[in-house]
Design an enzyme around this catalytic site. Structure first.
Site, PDB file in Angstrom:
ATOM      1  N   THR A 120      -7.344   2.844  39.792  1.00 24.14           N
ATOM      2  CA  THR A 120      -8.603   3.565  39.575  1.00 24.14           C
ATOM      3  C   THR A 120      -9.718   2.621  39.121  1.00 24.14           C
ATOM      4  O   THR A 120      -9.440   1.597  38.472  1.00 24.14           O
ATOM      5  CB  THR A 120      -8.388   4.657  38.502  1.00 24.14           C
ATOM      6  OG1 THR A 120      -9.648   5.116  38.025  1.00 24.14           O
ATOM      7  CG2 THR A 120      -7.622   4.129  37.294  1.00 24.14           C
ATOM      8  N   ASP A 121     -10.966   3.005  39.408  1.00 23.11           N
ATOM      9  CA  ASP A 121     -12.099   2.197  38.931  1.00 23.11           C
ATOM     10  C   ASP A 121     -12.203   2.246  37.401  1.00 23.11           C
ATOM     11  O   ASP A 121     -12.883   1.423  36.795  1.00 23.11           O
ATOM     12  CB  ASP A 121     -13.418   2.672  39.563  1.00 23.11           C
ATOM     13  CG  ASP A 121     -13.818   4.096  39.201  1.00 23.11           C
ATOM     14  OD1 ASP A 121     -12.979   4.836  38.643  1.00 23.11           O
ATOM     15  OD2 ASP A 121     -14.981   4.474  39.468  1.00 23.11           O
ATOM     16  N   GLU A 122     -11.508   3.209  36.774  1.00 23.89           N
ATOM     17  CA  GLU A 122     -11.613   3.352  35.317  1.00 23.89           C
ATOM     18  C   GLU A 122     -11.028   2.153  34.577  1.00 23.89           C
ATOM     19  O   GLU A 122     -11.329   1.949  33.404  1.00 23.89           O
ATOM     20  CB  GLU A 122     -10.965   4.663  34.856  1.00 23.89           C
ATOM     21  CG  GLU A 122     -11.655   5.871  35.479  1.00 23.89           C
ATOM     22  CD  GLU A 122     -11.295   7.200  34.848  1.00 23.89           C
ATOM     23  OE1 GLU A 122     -10.968   7.234  33.663  1.00 23.89           O
ATOM     24  OE2 GLU A 122     -11.349   8.210  35.575  1.00 23.89           O
ATOM     25  N   TYR A 168      -5.499   6.630  29.234  1.00 22.94           N
ATOM     26  CA  TYR A 168      -5.215   6.762  30.669  1.00 22.94           C
ATOM     27  C   TYR A 168      -5.522   5.453  31.396  1.00 22.94           C
ATOM     28  O   TYR A 168      -4.652   4.880  32.068  1.00 22.94           O
ATOM     29  CB  TYR A 168      -6.039   7.911  31.272  1.00 22.94           C
ATOM     30  CG  TYR A 168      -6.156   7.836  32.788  1.00 22.94           C
ATOM     31  CD1 TYR A 168      -5.036   8.010  33.600  1.00 22.94           C
ATOM     32  CD2 TYR A 168      -7.387   7.583  33.415  1.00 22.94           C
ATOM     33  CE1 TYR A 168      -5.134   7.923  34.988  1.00 22.94           C
ATOM     34  CE2 TYR A 168      -7.498   7.504  34.797  1.00 22.94           C
ATOM     35  CZ  TYR A 168      -6.371   7.682  35.578  1.00 22.94           C
ATOM     36  OH  TYR A 168      -6.468   7.585  36.955  1.00 22.94           O
ATOM     37  N   LYS A 191      -3.058   2.635  33.246  1.00 23.98           N
ATOM     38  CA  LYS A 191      -3.205   2.240  34.656  1.00 23.98           C
ATOM     39  C   LYS A 191      -3.407   0.722  34.756  1.00 23.98           C
ATOM     40  O   LYS A 191      -2.870   0.068  35.649  1.00 23.98           O
ATOM     41  CB  LYS A 191      -4.403   2.960  35.297  1.00 23.98           C
ATOM     42  CG  LYS A 191      -4.242   4.456  35.468  1.00 23.98           C
ATOM     43  CD  LYS A 191      -3.175   4.863  36.462  1.00 23.98           C
ATOM     44  CE  LYS A 191      -3.476   4.440  37.888  1.00 23.98           C
ATOM     45  NZ  LYS A 191      -2.409   4.878  38.822  1.00 23.98           N
TER      46      LYS A 191
HETATM   47  N1  LIG Z   1      -8.204  11.921  41.157  1.00 26.87           N
HETATM   48  C1  LIG Z   1      -9.043  10.904  41.096  1.00 26.87           C
HETATM   49  O1  LIG Z   1     -10.260  11.079  40.999  1.00 26.87           O
HETATM   50  C2  LIG Z   1      -8.516   9.479  41.190  1.00 26.87           C
HETATM   51  C3  LIG Z   1      -9.428   8.441  41.383  1.00 26.87           C
HETATM   52  C4  LIG Z   1      -8.941   7.119  41.489  1.00 26.87           C
HETATM   53  C5  LIG Z   1      -7.580   6.899  41.402  1.00 26.87           C
HETATM   54  N2  LIG Z   1      -6.714   7.916  41.190  1.00 26.87           N
HETATM   55  C6  LIG Z   1      -5.286   7.611  41.105  1.00 26.87           C
HETATM   56  O2  LIG Z   1      -4.645   8.272  42.178  1.00 26.87           O
HETATM   57  C7  LIG Z   1      -3.335   8.672  41.795  1.00 26.87           C
HETATM   58  C8  LIG Z   1      -3.121  10.141  42.087  1.00 26.87           C
HETATM   59  O3  LIG Z   1      -4.109  10.910  41.417  1.00 26.87           O
HETATM   60  P1  LIG Z   1      -4.164  12.499  41.621  1.00 26.87           P
HETATM   61  O4  LIG Z   1      -5.536  12.912  41.241  1.00 26.87           O
HETATM   62  O5  LIG Z   1      -3.623  12.864  42.952  1.00 26.87           O
HETATM   63  O6  LIG Z   1      -3.151  12.963  40.491  1.00 26.87           O
HETATM   64  P2  LIG Z   1      -2.380  14.341  40.298  1.00 26.87           P
HETATM   65  O7  LIG Z   1      -2.304  14.524  38.819  1.00 26.87           O
HETATM   66  O8  LIG Z   1      -2.965  15.424  41.138  1.00 26.87           O
HETATM   67  O9  LIG Z   1      -0.922  14.045  40.886  1.00 26.87           O
HETATM   68  C9  LIG Z   1      -0.006  13.198  40.266  1.00 26.87           C
HETATM   69  C10 LIG Z   1       1.356  13.430  40.900  1.00 26.87           C
HETATM   70  O10 LIG Z   1       2.283  12.511  40.299  1.00 26.87           O
HETATM   71  C11 LIG Z   1       3.468  13.219  39.960  1.00 26.87           C
HETATM   72  N3  LIG Z   1       4.110  12.529  38.842  1.00 26.87           N
HETATM   73  C12 LIG Z   1       3.655  12.398  37.577  1.00 26.87           C
HETATM   74  N4  LIG Z   1       4.525  11.693  36.834  1.00 26.87           N
HETATM   75  C13 LIG Z   1       5.555  11.362  37.662  1.00 26.87           C
HETATM   76  C14 LIG Z   1       6.757  10.625  37.487  1.00 26.87           C
HETATM   77  N5  LIG Z   1       7.084  10.092  36.298  1.00 26.87           N
HETATM   78  N6  LIG Z   1       7.588  10.458  38.549  1.00 26.87           N
HETATM   79  C15 LIG Z   1       7.258  11.002  39.756  1.00 26.87           C
HETATM   80  N7  LIG Z   1       6.148  11.725  39.971  1.00 26.87           N
HETATM   81  C16 LIG Z   1       5.300  11.900  38.944  1.00 26.87           C
HETATM   82  C17 LIG Z   1       2.989  14.626  39.601  1.00 26.87           C
HETATM   83  O11 LIG Z   1       4.048  15.580  39.671  1.00 26.87           O
HETATM   84  C18 LIG Z   1       1.906  14.850  40.633  1.00 26.87           C
HETATM   85  O12 LIG Z   1       2.443  15.377  41.825  1.00 26.87           O
HETATM   86  C19 LIG Z   1      -3.199   8.293  40.319  1.00 26.87           C
HETATM   87  O13 LIG Z   1      -2.491   7.100  40.243  1.00 26.87           O
HETATM   88  C20 LIG Z   1      -4.610   8.122  39.837  1.00 26.87           C
HETATM   89  O14 LIG Z   1      -4.678   7.168  38.806  1.00 26.87           O
HETATM   90  C21 LIG Z   1      -7.155   9.205  41.086  1.00 26.87           C
END
Ligand SMILES: NC(=O)c1ccc[n+]([C@@H]2O[C@H](COP(=O)([O-])OP(=O)(O)OC[C@H]3O[C@@H](n4cnc5c(N)ncnc54)[C@H](O)[C@@H]3O)[C@@H](O)[C@H]2O)c1
Length: 353
Positions: free
Chosen positions: A135-137, A159, A163
């Site tokens: 993430t950009d964070e 968080y 990451k």
């Molecule tokens: N949503 C955003 O705006 C955003 C932006 C940049 C990066 N990201 C990154 O993208 C990724 C996905 O984000 P998202 O928004 O889809 O998240 P989300 O919370 O919707 O989904 C996370 C998924 O991971 C699973 N999970 C959690 N812990 C687990 C574990 N220990 N073992 C197996 N599965 C597990 C959960 O059940 C869920 O299905 C993350 O790594 C996040 O840091 C998200």
């Protein structure tokens, strides 16, 4: 530049039942119908298999219910994996403030388990490619200008720190072992299937029900919003053509103050701004995120396709057309909360919605 034909590969996606992971799996199966995809997901409060109903019976898709911190399970899965994309994470900043431990466990330690299994798979030859979705964070807050991939990482929340821990491990595995890994860092995503605790679906839900819309602090925190399909396109380009050890930023250059986003959303829904309520700011709230995506554009030929105006309208329409999806999530959360209060839930219970 070598490009992987993903049709030839067995791909392990972790966290595929979440928002971005489910979009990634759906898109990969459509674009690479011969690829074999395994989805490893712990089905935490944010994991929802209904996100993948349309591909559940695809013979090229397998779901495994399990945790990325389970080394035995991950080692077994890695034996049949060529390409791994780690999307699994604890993702909500507010939850990381109220309960940081599970964030380090999942986002940092879980990444280490995956990396070690990936590096030692196939009699220590390692898998063909590993992609860490970050993430950009991790860069922290910036007053002016934009972060590039060479900017130092300065995370401010539990968080983003967890990451960043995962990212540093990925970099170390590349430097130390020559392991073929890439990192993607994307700005704030929006789109259908996003868990309704995140800003845009939360505000759509509240505004549609004429509830007050809580805005942190003065509402002037700035985020760059990108449609989830554009992020997923960037992840796939990284899988195909990302170079070993490289990091790629993905952003849409669409910066908006939170208050302007909420006002735009209210206008689209034809609801009054009087629904807005300012609430006490989140501790350590980053003021502004901004990233430079020119490396991904130049080296991967990636370009975001969605305008924010159209993407927001499409997202609002999707949530309005799928009230049953939101209701099912809320019902599940209420049950989890009830179990938590009764003291019968595990340590991985959500903190609340
Ligand atoms: N949503 C955003 O705006 C955003 C932006 C940049 C990066 N990201 C990154 O993208 C990724 C996905 O984000 P998202 O928004 O889809 O998240 P989300 O919370 O919707 O989904 C996370 C998924 O991971 C699973 N999970 C959690 N812990 C687990 C574990 N220990 N073992 C197996 N599965 C597990 C959960 O059940 C869920 O299905 C993350 O790594 C996040 O840091 C998200």
């Amino acid at each position: 530049m070598t490009t992987l034909d993903l049709n030839q590969h067995h791909i392990l996606i972790t966290g595929g039942a979440g928002f971005i992971g489910s979009w990634l799996i759906r898109t990969l199966l459509a674009r690479y119908p011969q690829a074999r995809i395994t989805n490893l997901d712990a089905l935490t409060y944010a994991g929802n298999l209904a996100n993948l109903d349309d591909v559940a019976s695809n013979p090229h898709y397998t779901f495994v219910h399990g945790d990325i911190t389970d080394a035995n399970l991950v080692n077994e899965l890695m034996k049949q994996t060529d390409v791994c994309v780690n999307v699994a994470a604890q993702t909500h900043v507010d939850r990381s403030i109220s309960g940081p431990g599970i964030f380090t466990e999942t986002n940092t330690m879980g990444t280490q388990v995956l990396l070690e299994a990936a590096r030692t798979a196939h009699n220590d030859a390692g898998i063909t490619k590993y992609v860490q979705v970050s993430t950009d964070e991790v860069y922290g807050s910036i007053k002016t200008g934009e972060f590039t991939e060479n900017s130092p990482i300065q995370p401010n929340s539990p968080y983003s720190a967890s990451k960043a821990g995962g990212d540093l491990l990925v970099q170390s595995y590349h430097k130390t072992y020559g392991f073929n890994a890439c990192i993607t860092r994307c700005s704030n995503n929006y789109g259908p299937y996003q868990y309704p605790e995140k800003l845009i679906p939360l505000m759509i839900h509240k505004a549609s029900n004429d509830e007050s819309l809580p805005v942190y602090g003065d509402g002037l925190n700035v985020r760059d919003w990108i449609h989830v399909e554009d992020h997923v396109a960037g992840i796939i380009r990284t899988m195909e053509a990302g170079q070993p050890g490289e990091t790629y930023n993905f952003g849409a250059s669409h910066e908006l103050a939170n208050i302007d986003l909420v006002k735009q959303l209210l206008a689209t829904l034809n609801k009054p701004e009087s629904l807005i309520t300012y609430v006490q700011d989140r501790p350590g709230h980053d003021r502004r995120y901004a990233i430079d995506s020119s490396k991904a554009k130049q080296q991967l030929g990636w370009q975001p396709q969605h305008t924010f105006k159209d993407g927001l309208q499409q997202t609002i329409a999707w949530y309005q057309q799928h009230p049953e999806w939101v209701a099912a999530i809320q019902q599940r959360c209420a049950q989890q909360q009830q179990q938590l209060e009764q003291g019968i839930h595990t340590a991985k219970a959500p903190a609340g919605v």
